[in-house]
Design a protein around this motif. Structure first.
Motif, short mmCIF file in Angstrom:
data_model
loop_
_atom_site.label_atom_id
_atom_site.label_comp_id
_atom_site.label_asym_id
_atom_site.label_seq_id
_atom_site.Cartn_x
_atom_site.Cartn_y
_atom_site.Cartn_z
N ARG A 1 -103.67 -16.99 38.75
CA ARG A 1 -104.47 -15.98 38.06
C ARG A 1 -103.69 -15.41 36.88
NH1 ARG A 1 -105.92 -10.16 40.49
NH2 ARG A 1 -106.79 -9.31 38.58
N VAL A 2 -104.36 -15.28 35.74
CA VAL A 2 -103.76 -14.65 34.56
C VAL A 2 -104.16 -13.18 34.59
CG1 VAL A 2 -103.66 -14.61 32.05
CG2 VAL A 2 -103.91 -16.80 33.25
N VAL A 3 -103.16 -12.30 34.67
CA VAL A 3 -103.39 -10.86 34.70
C VAL A 3 -103.37 -10.35 33.26
CG1 VAL A 3 -102.53 -8.65 35.55
CG2 VAL A 3 -102.30 -10.72 36.96
N PRO A 4 -104.49 -9.80 32.77
CA PRO A 4 -104.55 -9.38 31.37
C PRO A 4 -103.40 -8.47 30.93
CG PRO A 4 -106.74 -9.30 32.33
CD PRO A 4 -105.78 -9.59 33.45
N SER A 5 -102.98 -7.55 31.77
CA SER A 5 -101.92 -6.62 31.38
C SER A 5 -100.55 -7.30 31.31
CB SER A 5 -101.85 -5.45 32.36
OG SER A 5 -101.51 -5.91 33.67
N GLU A 6 -100.43 -8.51 31.83
CA GLU A 6 -99.16 -9.23 31.82
C GLU A 6 -99.18 -10.42 30.87
OE1 GLU A 6 -98.23 -10.24 35.87
OE2 GLU A 6 -98.28 -8.14 36.50
N PHE A 7 -100.14 -10.45 29.95
CA PHE A 7 -100.31 -11.56 29.02
C PHE A 7 -100.35 -11.05 27.59
CE2 PHE A 7 -102.96 -14.27 26.39
CZ PHE A 7 -102.47 -15.53 26.66
N LYS A 8 -99.51 -11.60 26.73
CA LYS A 8 -99.51 -11.22 25.32
C LYS A 8 -99.22 -12.45 24.46
CE LYS A 8 -97.50 -8.46 21.80
NZ LYS A 8 -96.77 -7.41 21.30
N VAL A 9 -100.10 -12.73 23.50
CA VAL A 9 -99.90 -13.84 22.58
C VAL A 9 -98.81 -13.46 21.59
CG1 VAL A 9 -100.93 -15.24 20.74
CG2 VAL A 9 -102.24 -14.73 22.81
N ILE A 10 -97.81 -14.33 21.45
CA ILE A 10 -96.72 -14.13 20.50
C ILE A 10 -97.03 -14.83 19.19
CG2 ILE A 10 -94.27 -14.57 20.05
CD1 ILE A 10 -93.89 -14.44 23.14
N SER A 11 -97.52 -16.07 19.29
CA SER A 11 -97.90 -16.80 18.08
C SER A 11 -98.99 -17.80 18.40
CB SER A 11 -96.69 -17.52 17.47
OG SER A 11 -96.28 -18.59 18.30
N ARG A 12 -99.70 -18.17 17.34
CA ARG A 12 -100.79 -19.14 17.45
C ARG A 12 -100.77 -19.97 16.17
NH1 ARG A 12 -106.97 -18.29 18.84
NH2 ARG A 12 -107.81 -19.95 17.59
#
Length: 92
Positions: A40-51
């Motif tokens: 499960r991906v927890v929204p509060s523990e996910f941050k995009v650094i680069s794309r």
């Protein structure tokens, strides 16, 4: 919204799906014979650094639960995956 996708890029198999309002994610070397172990991906523990989009793929580097991960996603999957992620976040 239902979302489920599996793909292989550069020797890594990936899978993503929305199940019961949660985004589940898995990856493993393509040579593995077992099904992907989805987490499960927890929204509060996910941050995009680069794309970065190049050719037919998008490379996303993100911080997930304090760990840096790099994911290569075919461009034909990116839009649906982003929409599924938005809906998961909106319902959280």
């Amino acid at each position: 919204m239902t979302f489920s996708s599996m793909w292989t890029m550069h020797g890594i198999s990936y899978g993503a799906e929305v199940h019961d309002g949660f985004l589940l994610w898995g990856s493993a070397p393509a040579s593995m014979r077992e099904p992907l172990k989805m987490k499960r991906v927890v929204p509060s523990e996910f941050k995009v650094i680069s794309r970065v989009t190049a050719g037919n793929e998008t490379v996303i580097t993100a911080m997930v639960s304090g760990k840096t991960v790099r994911v290569v996603i075919p461009n034909i999957v990116v839009g649906a995956l982003e929409l599924a992620w938005k809906r998961v976040n909106d319902s959280a």
